[in-house]
Design a protein around this motif. Sequence first.
Motif, PDB file in Angstrom:
ATOM      1  N   ALA A   1      59.142  46.342  81.527  1.00 36.72           N
ATOM      2  CA  ALA A   1      57.857  46.060  80.906  1.00 36.72           C
ATOM      3  C   ALA A   1      56.727  46.819  81.601  1.00 36.72           C
ATOM      4  O   ALA A   1      55.794  47.308  80.947  1.00 36.72           O
ATOM      5  CB  ALA A   1      57.578  44.556  80.927  1.00 36.72           C
ATOM      6  N   ALA A   2      56.798  46.932  82.932  1.00 45.36           N
ATOM      7  CA  ALA A   2      55.778  47.687  83.661  1.00 45.36           C
ATOM      8  C   ALA A   2      55.789  49.150  83.254  1.00 45.36           C
ATOM      9  O   ALA A   2      54.729  49.763  83.049  1.00 45.36           O
ATOM     10  CB  ALA A   2      56.007  47.542  85.167  1.00 45.36           C
ATOM     11  N   GLY A   3      56.987  49.722  83.124  1.00 45.89           N
ATOM     12  CA  GLY A   3      57.066  51.114  82.704  1.00 45.89           C
ATOM     13  C   GLY A   3      56.594  51.327  81.279  1.00 45.89           C
ATOM     14  O   GLY A   3      56.066  52.391  80.945  1.00 45.89           O
ATOM     15  N   ARG A   4      56.748  50.308  80.448  1.00 42.93           N
ATOM     16  CA  ARG A   4      56.352  50.435  79.042  1.00 42.93           C
ATOM     17  C   ARG A   4      54.854  50.198  78.841  1.00 42.93           C
ATOM     18  O   ARG A   4      54.219  50.833  77.995  1.00 42.93           O
ATOM     19  CB  ARG A   4      57.156  49.439  78.214  1.00 42.93           C
ATOM     20  N   GLN A   5      54.268  49.283  79.622  1.00 42.77           N
ATOM     21  CA  GLN A   5      52.885  48.900  79.407  1.00 42.77           C
ATOM     22  C   GLN A   5      51.914  49.506  80.416  1.00 42.77           C
ATOM     23  O   GLN A   5      50.725  49.640  80.135  1.00 42.77           O
ATOM     24  CB  GLN A   5      52.761  47.372  79.459  1.00 42.77           C
ATOM     25  N   GLY A   6      52.413  49.842  81.607  1.00 40.29           N
ATOM     26  CA  GLY A   6      51.528  50.302  82.672  1.00 40.29           C
ATOM     27  C   GLY A   6      51.075  51.732  82.480  1.00 40.29           C
ATOM     28  O   GLY A   6      51.731  52.546  81.823  1.00 40.29           O
ATOM     29  N   ARG A   7      49.940  52.073  83.103  1.00 39.71           N
ATOM     30  CA  ARG A   7      49.383  53.422  83.012  1.00 39.71           C
ATOM     31  C   ARG A   7      49.472  54.179  84.335  1.00 39.71           C
ATOM     32  O   ARG A   7      49.125  55.355  84.388  1.00 39.71           O
ATOM     33  CB  ARG A   7      47.914  53.341  82.584  1.00 39.71           C
ATOM     34  N   GLU A   8      49.920  53.525  85.399  1.00 34.26           N
ATOM     35  CA  GLU A   8      49.992  54.189  86.693  1.00 34.26           C
ATOM     36  C   GLU A   8      51.043  55.290  86.671  1.00 34.26           C
ATOM     37  O   GLU A   8      52.174  55.069  86.215  1.00 34.26           O
ATOM     38  CB  GLU A   8      50.335  53.183  87.795  1.00 34.26           C
ATOM     39  N   PRO A   9      50.731  56.485  87.172  1.00 30.30           N
ATOM     40  CA  PRO A   9      51.681  57.598  87.104  1.00 30.30           C
ATOM     41  C   PRO A   9      52.896  57.433  88.003  1.00 30.30           C
ATOM     42  O   PRO A   9      53.909  58.101  87.808  1.00 30.30           O
ATOM     43  CB  PRO A   9      50.836  58.807  87.531  1.00 30.30           C
ATOM     44  N   TRP A  10      52.812  56.536  88.997  1.00 25.79           N
ATOM     45  CA  TRP A  10      53.927  56.377  89.931  1.00 25.79           C
ATOM     46  C   TRP A  10      54.905  55.295  89.510  1.00 25.79           C
ATOM     47  O   TRP A  10      55.896  55.049  90.201  1.00 25.79           O
ATOM     48  CB  TRP A  10      53.398  56.062  91.335  1.00 25.79           C
ATOM     49  N   LEU A  11      54.666  54.638  88.383  1.00 27.54           N
ATOM     50  CA  LEU A  11      55.576  53.588  87.939  1.00 27.54           C
ATOM     51  C   LEU A  11      56.986  54.104  87.639  1.00 27.54           C
ATOM     52  O   LEU A  11      57.963  53.451  88.006  1.00 27.54           O
ATOM     53  CB  LEU A  11      54.994  52.878  86.712  1.00 27.54           C
ATOM     54  N   PRO A  12      57.149  55.252  86.968  1.00 30.18           N
ATOM     55  CA  PRO A  12      58.523  55.751  86.753  1.00 30.18           C
ATOM     56  C   PRO A  12      59.272  56.010  88.054  1.00 30.18           C
ATOM     57  O   PRO A  12      60.482  55.768  88.135  1.00 30.18           O
ATOM     58  CB  PRO A  12      58.302  57.045  85.951  1.00 30.18           C
ATOM     59  N   ALA A  13      58.557  56.472  89.083  1.00 30.02           N
ATOM     60  CA  ALA A  13      59.217  56.726  90.368  1.00 30.02           C
ATOM     61  C   ALA A  13      59.683  55.412  91.001  1.00 30.02           C
ATOM     62  O   ALA A  13      60.781  55.327  91.569  1.00 30.02           O
ATOM     63  CB  ALA A  13      58.259  57.458  91.310  1.00 30.02           C
ATOM     64  N   LEU A  14      58.857  54.364  90.896  1.00 29.22           N
ATOM     65  CA  LEU A  14      59.265  53.065  91.426  1.00 29.22           C
ATOM     66  C   LEU A  14      60.480  52.523  90.684  1.00 29.22           C
ATOM     67  O   LEU A  14      61.394  51.954  91.290  1.00 29.22           O
ATOM     68  CB  LEU A  14      58.111  52.066  91.318  1.00 29.22           C
ATOM     69  N   ALA A  15      60.488  52.677  89.367  1.00 31.89           N
ATOM     70  CA  ALA A  15      61.640  52.219  88.591  1.00 31.89           C
ATOM     71  C   ALA A  15      62.894  52.980  88.982  1.00 31.89           C
ATOM     72  O   ALA A  15      63.996  52.404  89.041  1.00 31.89           O
ATOM     73  CB  ALA A  15      61.356  52.380  87.099  1.00 31.89           C
TER      74      ALA A  15
END
Length: 559
Positions: A368-382
């Motif tokens: 959900a964070a990757g789908r809704q969030g706008r932070e560019p580093w979210l994919p790296a965290l996932a």
Amino acid sequence: MSLSAPFASQRRSPLTWRPSTRFVWASLLGAGLVALPVLALAITALSSQAASIWPHLAANVIPAALADTVLLLLGVGGLCALIGVGAAWLVTQYEFPGRRAFEWLLVLPLALPTYITAYVYVEFLGFQGPLQGALRALTGWRSLRDYWFPDPRNLAGAICIMAIVLYPYVYLSVRALFGLQAAAIVESARTLGASRGRLFWRIGLPMARPALAAGLTLALLETLNDIGASEYLGVRSLTLSIYTTWVNRNSLPGAAQIACVMLLLVVALILIEGKLRGQRRFALPVRQPRAVGRVPLAGRAGLAASLACALPVMLGAVLPIGFLGLEVLRRDPWQQFDAALLRSLLNALVFSGLAAGIVIALGIGIVAAGRQGREPWLPALARIASLGYAVPGTVLALGLLVPLAAFDNVVANAAIRWLGANPGLLLIGSGAALVLAYVVRFLTIAVSGIESGLSRISPRIDDAARTLGASAPEVLRKLHWPLARPAIAAAALLVFVDCLKELPATLLLRPLNVETLATTVYGHAARGSFEDGALAGLLIVLAGLYPAMRLARAGGQPG
């Protein structure tokens, strides 16, 4: 008064940060849980106490363990590729007797853990086993001085036994690609006169290289994670060396150093996978690709294809499951359901159920964070949160032990100082450490499964819901959950069964005097009485059959 004055109070301090979605914390937590044991392991391996141990390990332990591990990986990888690619090519390109059944039967060995299959084959092929017993009855031989029989307790035996369990990883990956490749390519090659062999080597195999690399990596990571089969078959793998150094020699820093060497091997495997995939991309038509017309095989060719598919199914699934069933039936099954087995079953269900629930909740938050969030580093965290499956269970348990034990000690000292009572080991002693290890190791299953389910929901539907005033949690609860529920349920089931089968982390992190089904089977085998643990092994296998069949249905195009 300046026009900008009303907005001055709304300016944020440069030190404050408000996440674009509350699910960002799930990604931070998932990545932190995966990074924690790795960092703890590195700190332990580089400590001053560990410095004096390294020369001995480098000279006497690591070279032999690394050599056996590399040979094991090469052998298992080669045999898995041979069986998996060959079976996938046969069931997707040819029509022969039993093809439709073999298409899903070939996945069944995934239901059996490698350690249970190893125990079964040692019993089945042993001197007192049914095969040698029948051979002596037919020939009149009485002892091994009268004849020679192969012993599975060696490196070659471990390679063969692990490969017949793990080849479905390659089979599923390659079958999916063979089933989706454009029919026009294959049929054009046939029209131009390409022989069966040339069609496979020049078209089929090059196209399957990315899927082959992915499937082989999964199989080899499972090989690295194994401890029960390696120990029982006499292979001095790195995983076994970590276990013996920690438990038998009571050297945590030494075990951490071997674990770091093993992590380097894992990184090498991942890099090799990326190299094997290369930059190859194969575009398929926008419309649903037409299935390849299968070539009918009759007579000896059809019989040979059926036998080629039947052999891995017989060796990898039918024989071990049948042997376990016969061992259970030789005794009264109801008497085997004693209090000890029921406690092991209950412990396994509780630990696996808790871990599956936490993993799914955390996986939903990360996706959900990757789908809704706008932070560019979210994919790296996932991506980091999904790396736990690449860390072998023994390494993971070792890395978690240090920080969790330190936390337990801090809490215990504080309780003694302020309350006058010692609560004991809260995390390690209660089984919370084991559940946490399951969460870290199998989080990637939940993330990939939930991502697959949510990817079928158009982002425009999310936008429409948000336009109508729905909050992010409401979108997840009222929209995503109902539509992605089948994928989430399937991911939960896979996580639950993998937790049931997990042996290395369970052996090292379970509370004292607490047994699960996996450790019960391991304990009986270690004492030389595997038949007494046959029912526990059969329960593990039966739990894995349904997920294996679901994977078979989802792993390729229906025939």
